[in-house]
Design a protein around this motif. Structure first.
Motif, PDB file in Angstrom:
ATOM      1  N   ILE A  66       0.369  -2.458   4.293  1.00 17.65           N
ATOM      2  CA  ILE A  66       1.647  -2.183   4.980  1.00 17.65           C
ATOM      3  C   ILE A  66       2.384  -3.375   5.570  1.00 17.65           C
ATOM      4  O   ILE A  66       1.907  -3.801   6.296  1.00 17.65           O
ATOM      5  CB  ILE A  66       1.430  -0.998   5.838  1.00 17.65           C
ATOM      6  CG1 ILE A  66       0.678   0.082   5.145  1.00 17.65           C
ATOM      7  CG2 ILE A  66       2.602  -0.557   6.386  1.00 17.65           C
ATOM      8  CD1 ILE A  66       0.289   1.427   6.199  1.00 17.65           C
ATOM      9  N   GLY A  79       7.290  -0.578   1.873  1.00 14.63           N
ATOM     10  CA  GLY A  79       7.237   0.397   1.219  1.00 14.63           C
ATOM     11  C   GLY A  79       8.070   1.580   1.323  1.00 14.63           C
ATOM     12  O   GLY A  79       8.510   2.067   0.305  1.00 14.63           O
ATOM     13  N   SER A  95       6.060   6.998  -4.682  1.00 16.29           N
ATOM     14  CA  SER A  95       5.182   7.050  -3.547  1.00 16.29           C
ATOM     15  C   SER A  95       3.639   7.503  -4.008  1.00 16.29           C
ATOM     16  O   SER A  95       3.324   8.356  -5.122  1.00 16.29           O
ATOM     17  CB  SER A  95       5.545   8.406  -2.701  1.00 16.29           C
ATOM     18  OG  SER A  95       4.272   8.416  -1.670  1.00 16.29           O
ATOM     19  N   LEU A 135       0.843  -1.374   0.119  1.00 13.15           N
ATOM     20  CA  LEU A 135       0.055  -0.127  -0.244  1.00 13.15           C
ATOM     21  C   LEU A 135       0.896   1.344  -0.199  1.00 13.15           C
ATOM     22  O   LEU A 135       1.791   1.418   0.738  1.00 13.15           O
ATOM     23  CB  LEU A 135      -0.893  -0.245   1.422  1.00 13.15           C
ATOM     24  CG  LEU A 135      -1.807   1.122   1.472  1.00 13.15           C
ATOM     25  CD1 LEU A 135      -2.939   1.133   0.456  1.00 13.15           C
ATOM     26  CD2 LEU A 135      -2.456   1.094   2.706  1.00 13.15           C
ATOM     27  N   GLY A 136       0.388   2.028  -1.029  1.00 14.42           N
ATOM     28  CA  GLY A 136       1.285   3.511  -0.806  1.00 14.42           C
ATOM     29  C   GLY A 136       2.381   3.600  -1.793  1.00 14.42           C
ATOM     30  O   GLY A 136       3.031   4.618  -1.806  1.00 14.42           O
ATOM     31  N   ILE A 137       2.599   2.745  -2.615  1.00 15.31           N
ATOM     32  CA  ILE A 137       3.849   2.784  -3.384  1.00 15.31           C
ATOM     33  C   ILE A 137       3.256   2.101  -4.743  1.00 15.31           C
ATOM     34  O   ILE A 137       2.325   1.422  -4.834  1.00 15.31           O
ATOM     35  CB  ILE A 137       5.012   2.139  -3.061  1.00 15.31           C
ATOM     36  CG1 ILE A 137       5.121   0.402  -3.166  1.00 15.31           C
ATOM     37  CG2 ILE A 137       5.420   2.560  -1.477  1.00 15.31           C
ATOM     38  CD1 ILE A 137       6.437  -0.208  -2.961  1.00 15.31           C
ATOM     39  N   ASP A 144       1.069   7.473  -1.879  1.00 19.62           N
ATOM     40  CA  ASP A 144       0.359   8.234  -0.824  1.00 19.62           C
ATOM     41  C   ASP A 144       1.209   8.750   0.282  1.00 19.62           C
ATOM     42  O   ASP A 144       1.403   9.864   0.382  1.00 19.62           O
ATOM     43  CB  ASP A 144      -0.491   7.243  -0.198  1.00 19.62           C
ATOM     44  CG  ASP A 144      -1.936   6.887  -1.069  1.00 19.62           C
ATOM     45  OD1 ASP A 144      -2.434   7.641  -1.413  1.00 19.62           O
ATOM     46  OD2 ASP A 144      -2.371   5.698  -0.938  1.00 19.62           O
ATOM     47  N   ASP A 145       1.852   7.897   1.145  1.00 16.06           N
ATOM     48  CA  ASP A 145       2.483   8.395   2.287  1.00 16.06           C
ATOM     49  C   ASP A 145       3.927   8.531   2.215  1.00 16.06           C
ATOM     50  O   ASP A 145       4.469   8.790   3.626  1.00 16.06           O
ATOM     51  CB  ASP A 145       2.358   7.213   3.562  1.00 16.06           C
ATOM     52  CG  ASP A 145       0.547   7.075   3.644  1.00 16.06           C
ATOM     53  OD1 ASP A 145      -0.143   7.916   3.412  1.00 16.06           O
ATOM     54  OD2 ASP A 145       0.191   5.977   4.099  1.00 16.06           O
ATOM     55  N   TYR A 146       4.679   8.388   1.344  1.00 10.78           N
ATOM     56  CA  TYR A 146       6.173   8.281   1.263  1.00 10.78           C
ATOM     57  C   TYR A 146       6.721   9.476   0.459  1.00 10.78           C
ATOM     58  O   TYR A 146       7.643   9.285  -0.173  1.00 10.78           O
ATOM     59  CB  TYR A 146       6.628   6.792   0.712  1.00 10.78           C
ATOM     60  CG  TYR A 146       6.211   5.677   1.653  1.00 10.78           C
ATOM     61  CD1 TYR A 146       6.364   5.706   2.955  1.00 10.78           C
ATOM     62  CD2 TYR A 146       5.258   4.699   0.989  1.00 10.78           C
ATOM     63  CE1 TYR A 146       5.910   4.445   3.647  1.00 10.78           C
ATOM     64  CE2 TYR A 146       4.667   3.870   1.682  1.00 10.78           C
ATOM     65  CZ  TYR A 146       5.118   3.463   2.949  1.00 10.78           C
ATOM     66  OH  TYR A 146       4.541   2.415   3.581  1.00 10.78           O
TER      67      TYR A 146
END
Length: 187
Positions: free
Chosen positions: A118, A127, A138, A64-66, A140-142
């Motif tokens: 995650i 991630g 990224s 998730l997020g990548i 989202d979060d990175y």
């Protein structure tokens, strides 16, 4: 003597009652699925597919997020030479896992039915590590890790590349059909 059914309710004897019952049951099923979307943690030894997805037993997991390059995707380096960035991303994920057990916290499913999660190996967020190495972007979060990789010109950021989403759109089903795992059912 005839019995009177005063006060007795029989909601499922009519067509409307049956439809109402079905609607109630479907609503409950959808709510139960929605409330359990996050799910319990899953763990195990993965079989890596590419830079952002793998199998844990029968479960297909996507980080998730990548978004990492597709396995067959190539990029160009600072000297305008092609390099297999998709394979490099997969190899980096293999190195990060290095025969360790993973722990993944599910957070829903993608449109292909894969668990979005995650995941960590050895206490390290996979991630985050992929984005920091410059071998995934990224989603989202990175953002902070991606910015640092860009400035340091690590991985993808050392040259030019198509965003993985754009590469998938340009190569469509042909890329998926040629994937090494395409012969496996359900992938």
């Amino acid at each position: 003597m005839q019995r009177q059914n005063l006060g007795q309710w029989r909601p499922f004897r009519s067509r409307f009652g049956a439809l109402a019952a079905i609607a109630i049951l479907l609503t409950c099923a959808v709510l139960a699925g929605w409330l359990d979307e996050a799910g319990s943690p899953v763990s195990g030894r993965p079989r890596i597919s590419d830079g952002d997805s793998f199998h844990l037993g029968a479960d297909r997991i996507r980080l998730l997020g990548i978004d990492a390059p597709e396995l067959d995707q190539t990029c160009t380096d600072a000297d305008s030479r092609n390099w297999p960035c998709g394979r490099a991303a997969r190899d980096k994920l293999v190195d990060l896992v290095a025969a360790q057990s993973l722990t993944c916290q599910p957070d829903g499913h993608d449109r292909f039915g894969r668990i979005l999660a995650i995941c960590s190996a050895g206490g390290r967020d996979l991630g985050l590590q992929m984005v920091a190495a410059g071998l995934a972007v990224s989603a989202d979060d990175y953002g902070r890790e991606e910015a640092a990789a860009r400035v340091a010109r690590r991985g993808l950021w050392a040259g030019t590349f198509d965003l993985p989403r754009a590469w998938r759109d340009a190569h469509g089903r042909e890329a998926e059909a040629n994937a090494p795992w395409s012969w496996l059912p359900g992938l």
